[in-house]
Design a protein around this motif. Structure first.
Motif, PDB file in Angstrom:
ATOM      1  N   THR A 109     -36.581  22.967  30.944  1.00 61.22           N
ATOM      2  CA  THR A 109     -36.540  21.612  30.364  1.00 61.22           C
ATOM      3  C   THR A 109     -35.148  21.217  29.878  1.00 61.22           C
ATOM      4  O   THR A 109     -35.011  20.311  29.068  1.00 61.22           O
ATOM      5  N   ARG A 168     -43.129  18.129  40.065  1.00 66.44           N
ATOM      6  CA  ARG A 168     -43.898  18.522  38.880  1.00 66.44           C
ATOM      7  C   ARG A 168     -43.574  19.957  38.497  1.00 66.44           C
ATOM      8  O   ARG A 168     -43.312  20.799  39.352  1.00 66.44           O
ATOM      9  N   SER A 208     -45.171  22.991  35.773  1.00 66.44           N
ATOM     10  CA  SER A 208     -46.173  23.421  34.793  1.00 66.44           C
ATOM     11  C   SER A 208     -45.775  24.788  34.249  1.00 66.44           C
ATOM     12  O   SER A 208     -45.477  25.704  35.019  1.00 66.44           O
ATOM     13  N   ASP A 246     -47.708  20.626  31.140  1.00 66.71           N
ATOM     14  CA  ASP A 246     -46.853  19.772  31.956  1.00 66.71           C
ATOM     15  C   ASP A 246     -45.485  19.685  31.271  1.00 66.71           C
ATOM     16  O   ASP A 246     -45.335  19.037  30.237  1.00 66.71           O
ATOM     17  N   ALA A 259     -44.102  16.023  30.881  1.00 70.58           N
ATOM     18  CA  ALA A 259     -44.792  15.163  29.916  1.00 70.58           C
ATOM     19  C   ALA A 259     -44.645  15.671  28.490  1.00 70.58           C
ATOM     20  O   ALA A 259     -44.600  14.882  27.543  1.00 70.58           O
TER      21      ALA A 259
END
Length: 278
Positions: free
Chosen positions: A78, A86, A88, A93, A96
């Motif tokens: 991140t 995407r 995970s 997530d 998100a």
């Protein structure tokens, strides 16, 4: 578990880089333009990467320098946001809810920096406090990690006074003091002496034995054959091959039916990818 689906990332190209590319001239007739070729405004560092890293297994991203490995890992951690795709992390997530993803993740690079005015112990304690580790859990984990890594002898010394190997051991303890489910290593043994590198290798093996998900990048073949259960070969941001280590090696057979080494197969894949580009 880590799940990455169709991950892409591009970076803008500076005017100076465009001038350098223009000076290099156009590609040969019939050749495909390189990413970031003359006239382009961006460089595609990762192009549609998809893979899964499973608990209790070690997944290696193997590629030459500049292949896109670090960009992939920084997006997983991140630190970079992808342009598409995407991610995970242990069911979270990461796009998100990056904060929740970070709680489940430990991330270590070969260039990890410590707070040099803090002691080794204070650096690790600070990371534990950020992750909300309670006093009892901290002491138990701290004692086990410092003993395993041999940090006790210099726990009270400022990080700025430590050698590169010592700093990396402190960085290891800081990375996993919160007992993350997923651990990511980016060229973590690069430039280290044998003893410090062995500490990281032992940590990876311990994390696998405890059922954690481990992802690491490297360009060192011996680390892959020693540690990896699964691997992906990366070049110019694309995955050239992927699967279990034994599965990849089983497919690495030359025209005479002889088994190739991992190094030979890696070179063959990269050379073949370069031939397609040109």
């Amino acid at each position: 578990m880590i799940e990455v689906v169709d991950l892409t990332k591009s970076f803008p190209i500076s005017r100076q880089q465009r001038r350098e590319q223009a000076a290099a001239g156009p590609p040969a007739p019939g050749a495909a333009p390189a990413p970031g070729a003359a006239g382009a405004s961006s460089l595609q560092a990762v192009a549609g990467a998809s893979f899964r890293c499973l608990p209790g297994r070690v997944f290696a991203l193997l590629g030459p320098n500049g292949a896109g490995k670090t960009t992939v890992l920084r997006m997983i951690a991140t630190l970079l946001r992808p342009d598409g795709g995407r991610i995970s992390i242990a069911g979270v997530d990461a796009l998100a809810d990056p904060v929740a993803a970070r709680r489940r993740l430990g991330f270590l690079t070969g260039s990890t920096k410590l707070y040099e005015r803090l002691t080794a112990e204070e650096n690790v304690r600070y990371a534990a406090d950020l992750h909300g580790v309670g006093a009892a859990d901290y002491k138990r984990r701290r004692d086990a990690l410092f003993a395993a890594l041999g940090i006790d002898a210099y726990a009270g010394r400022r990080a700025g006074q430590l050698s590169t190997g010592m700093k990396q051991k402190v960085a290891i303890a800081r990375t996993i003091i919160h007992d993350p489910e997923v651990v990511v290593f980016d060229e973590a043994t690069s430039g280290l002496d044998v003893i410090a590198a062995r500490a990281i290798i032992q940590l990876i093996q311990d994390c696998r034995a405890r059922g954690k998900t481990v992802l690491f990048s490297t360009h060192i073949m011996s680390e892959v054959t020693m540690l990896a259960d699964d691997l992906a070969v990366v070049h110019r941001g694309r995955l050239l091959a992927m699967g279990g280590l034994e599965e990849v090696l089983a497919r690495a057979v030359d025209e005479r039916g002889q088994r190739r080494t991992l190094e030979d197969e890696f070179v063959r894949l990269v050379d073949a990818a370069e031939e397609v580009r040109t």
